[in-house]
Design a protein around this motif. Structure first.
Motif, PDB file in Angstrom:
ATOM      1  N   HIS A   1       0.842  -1.187   0.000  1.00  0.00           N
ATOM      2  CA  HIS A   1       0.000   0.000   0.000  1.00  0.00           C
ATOM      3  C   HIS A   1       0.878   1.238   0.000  1.00  0.00           C
ATOM      4  CE1 HIS A   1      -3.690  -2.230   1.862  1.00  0.00           C
ATOM      5  NE2 HIS A   1      -3.464  -2.535   0.610  1.00  0.00           N
TER       6      HIS A   1
ATOM      7  N   GLU B   1     -20.390   3.927  -0.892  1.00  0.00           N
ATOM      8  CA  GLU B   1     -19.107   3.538  -1.480  1.00  0.00           C
ATOM      9  C   GLU B   1     -19.322   2.711  -2.743  1.00  0.00           C
ATOM     10  OE1 GLU B   1     -15.973   0.379  -0.140  1.00  0.00           O
ATOM     11  OE2 GLU B   1     -15.494   2.265   0.912  1.00  0.00           O
TER      12      GLU B   1
ATOM     13  N   TYR C   1     -15.219   2.152 -11.159  1.00  0.00           N
ATOM     14  CA  TYR C   1     -13.820   2.138 -10.729  1.00  0.00           C
ATOM     15  C   TYR C   1     -13.057   1.045 -11.479  1.00  0.00           C
ATOM     16  CZ  TYR C   1      -9.955   2.357  -7.328  1.00  0.00           C
ATOM     17  OH  TYR C   1      -8.744   2.506  -6.714  1.00  0.00           O
TER      18      TYR C   1
ATOM     19  N   ASP D   1      -7.803  -1.069  -8.170  1.00  0.00           N
ATOM     20  CA  ASP D   1      -6.749  -0.393  -7.425  1.00  0.00           C
ATOM     21  C   ASP D   1      -5.423  -0.348  -8.169  1.00  0.00           C
ATOM     22  OD1 ASP D   1      -8.417   0.159  -5.285  1.00  0.00           O
ATOM     23  OD2 ASP D   1      -7.869  -1.654  -4.188  1.00  0.00           O
ATOM     24  N   GLU D   2      -5.192  -1.300  -9.051  1.00  0.00           N
ATOM     25  CA  GLU D   2      -3.913  -1.330  -9.760  1.00  0.00           C
ATOM     26  C   GLU D   2      -3.831  -0.294 -10.877  1.00  0.00           C
ATOM     27  OE1 GLU D   2      -6.292  -4.873 -11.508  1.00  0.00           O
ATOM     28  OE2 GLU D   2      -6.335  -3.558  -9.748  1.00  0.00           O
TER      29      GLU D   2
ATOM     30  N   TYR E   1     -12.035   5.295   1.700  1.00  0.00           N
ATOM     31  CA  TYR E   1     -11.566   4.303   0.738  1.00  0.00           C
ATOM     32  C   TYR E   1     -10.074   4.470   0.488  1.00  0.00           C
ATOM     33  CZ  TYR E   1     -11.216   1.278  -3.280  1.00  0.00           C
ATOM     34  OH  TYR E   1     -10.832   0.259  -4.125  1.00  0.00           O
ATOM     35  N   ALA E   2      -9.632   5.704   0.335  1.00  0.00           N
ATOM     36  CA  ALA E   2      -8.213   5.961   0.091  1.00  0.00           C
ATOM     37  C   ALA E   2      -7.354   5.449   1.239  1.00  0.00           C
ATOM     38  CB  ALA E   2      -7.992   7.456  -0.125  1.00  0.00           C
ATOM     39  N   GLN E   3      -7.756   5.731   2.473  1.00  0.00           N
ATOM     40  CA  GLN E   3      -6.969   5.294   3.617  1.00  0.00           C
ATOM     41  C   GLN E   3      -6.910   3.770   3.702  1.00  0.00           C
ATOM     42  OE1 GLN E   3      -7.441   7.423   7.435  1.00  0.00           O
ATOM     43  NE2 GLN E   3      -8.713   8.901   6.360  1.00  0.00           N
ATOM     44  N   ARG E   4      -8.007   3.138   3.393  1.00  0.00           N
ATOM     45  CA  ARG E   4      -8.051   1.684   3.482  1.00  0.00           C
ATOM     46  C   ARG E   4      -7.207   1.007   2.404  1.00  0.00           C
ATOM     47  NH1 ARG E   4     -13.134   1.266   3.007  1.00  0.00           N
ATOM     48  NH2 ARG E   4     -13.413   0.037   1.101  1.00  0.00           N
ATOM     49  N   LYS E   5      -7.099   1.669   1.251  1.00  0.00           N
ATOM     50  CA  LYS E   5      -6.431   1.055   0.110  1.00  0.00           C
ATOM     51  C   LYS E   5      -5.039   1.619  -0.173  1.00  0.00           C
ATOM     52  CE  LYS E   5      -9.763  -1.733  -1.278  1.00  0.00           C
ATOM     53  NZ  LYS E   5      -9.578  -3.177  -1.568  1.00  0.00           N
ATOM     54  N   GLY E   6      -4.566   2.531   0.655  1.00  0.00           N
ATOM     55  CA  GLY E   6      -3.250   3.112   0.417  1.00  0.00           C
ATOM     56  C   GLY E   6      -3.220   4.064  -0.756  1.00  0.00           C
ATOM     57  N   LYS E   7      -4.345   4.742  -1.016  1.00  0.00           N
ATOM     58  CA  LYS E   7      -4.446   5.712  -2.100  1.00  0.00           C
ATOM     59  C   LYS E   7      -4.431   7.132  -1.545  1.00  0.00           C
ATOM     60  CE  LYS E   7      -5.026   2.382  -5.034  1.00  0.00           C
ATOM     61  NZ  LYS E   7      -3.918   2.027  -5.977  1.00  0.00           N
TER      62      LYS E   7
END
Length: 368
Positions: free
Chosen positions: A18, A236, A243, A246-247, A280-286
């Motif tokens: 992440h 969400e 979307y 994530d990649e 969502y960003a915090q959870r996914k490292g974004k």
């Protein structure tokens, strides 16, 4: 003991995975920008303004000028630009547009600021420009994706963007990192890439091809990729409806004018939607950002603190930046940042002086 050690190892590997750009070959400066925006968002948000240094109210093309700097003494930390002039025009016009924008982003980098790129992409397969016009516009997405009739044409357009991005250089000789935000507000119908004009699968295919072709085929490694619908979601799941995965995304954001005063003040609604993005960003490292907002003409003289700052700071959100829209050069009403003498200047100065907000003068080594 073995299971506990394995759990710790897995947790560590997830943490490492992440918080990194989706381009594993991103330049060191681009990786540093990602990490520093992530770090700064814990306690601050960068302020941005679209076209801030290209033109403002009553002027265009002046060196080292912005309306925000005229008020505060500092340019915005985030400068918004647009690739709208890179296609759909005569070759000499495109060349000049590219040269002018290259200088702009290089100047921003040399000052220590950050560039974010929108793309009001003129429809490449029909008339109508970037807006959807009934009986004129064609649903271009299906033509541009792999297998589409205009796919090779689209590859040529992306080649022009890649050559330009790769040509940017700061005084230190490094390529300029930028945040690229294509196909924004895709959940509405006003652009030809909007939800009524392509399927979910077509939009996802377009996004993935765009990122993959720039990154993997054309060797562009100085872009971070931002995904930003308008405010037409309440959950969400709705936010993530188109979307691409994530990649394929470095930053998630939201454009929202309607809840911020244009259509009435629904600050709790705006904050809840922005919280969905931030969580969502915090959870996914974004990274997360408030990618567009503003109140045209700023008739509410306390808008900066009573509306914008209040929404940004509520509920423990972590936002890399907030960007307000442009100041038109000639329009008496189409502007989103104050100029000297505007009634909202005292409130904007309070906003500027708040330790939570960062402007260009506050940025130190964001590419290191």
């Amino acid at each position: 003991m073995y299971r506990y050690t394995l759990l710790l190892l897995c947790t560590f590997l997830l943490a490492v995975a992440h918080g990194q750009p989706v381009d594993k070959r991103a330049t060191p400066e681009t990786k540093a920008l990602f990490r520093n925006l992530m770090r700064l968002s814990e306690n601050h948000t960068l302020f941005g303004h679209q076209h801030a240094t290209e033109y403002g109210r009553g002027w265009a093309g002046d060196a080292d000028r912005s309306d925000v700097k005229s008020v505060t003494g500092s340019h915005p930390a985030i400068i918004g630009v647009d690739l709208s002039g890179f296609s759909g025009h005569a070759a000499d016009v495109v060349a000049k547009n590219k040269a002018d924008l290259k200088k702009n982003v290089e100047d921003t980098y040399n000052r220590g600021g950050v560039t974010t790129i929108a793309w009001h992409f003129n429809n490449p397969v029909s008339a109508g420009g970037f807006y959807w016009k009934d009986s004129v516009s064609k649903p271009a997405v299906k033509y541009l994706i792999p297998g589409g009739a205009a796919h090779e044409q689209y590859k040529g357009i992306l080649k022009g963007i890649a050559d330009w991005a790769n040509s940017t250089r700061g005084k230190d000789g490094k390529q300029v990192p930028m945040i690229f935000r294509p196909y924004h507000e895709f959940d509405g119908g006003w652009f030809w890439w909007g939800a009524p004009h392509c399927t979910r699968e077509e939009f996802v295919s377009l996004w993935r091809f765009t990122v993959g072709y720039l990154r993997d085929s054309l060797g562009v490694h100085n872009l971070l990729y931002a995904f930003s619908p308008d405010n037409r979601f309440n959950t969400e799941a709705e936010f993530l409806d188109r979307y691409p995965g994530d990649e394929w995304v470095d930053m998630v954001g939201m454009d929202n004018y309607g809840d911020m005063g244009r259509d009435g003040y629904r600050l709790d609604v705006a904050s809840r939607k922005l919280k969905i993005v931030s969580d969502y960003a915090q959870r996914k490292g974004k990274l997360a950002a408030f990618t567009e907002t503003g109140l045209e003409s700023i008739p509410n003289t306390n808008w900066w603190n009573d509306v914008l700052l209040k929404v940004m700071r509520a509920d423990g959100k972590r936002l890399s930046y907030v960007l307000v829209w442009r100041n038109d050069r000639t329009s008496p009403t189409h502007y989103y940042a104050p100029v000297p003498g505007h009634p909202s200047v005292p409130d904007f100065m309070k906003f500027y002086n708040d330790p939570y907000t960062l402007f260009e003068k506050d940025l130190k080594g964001i590419y290191k």
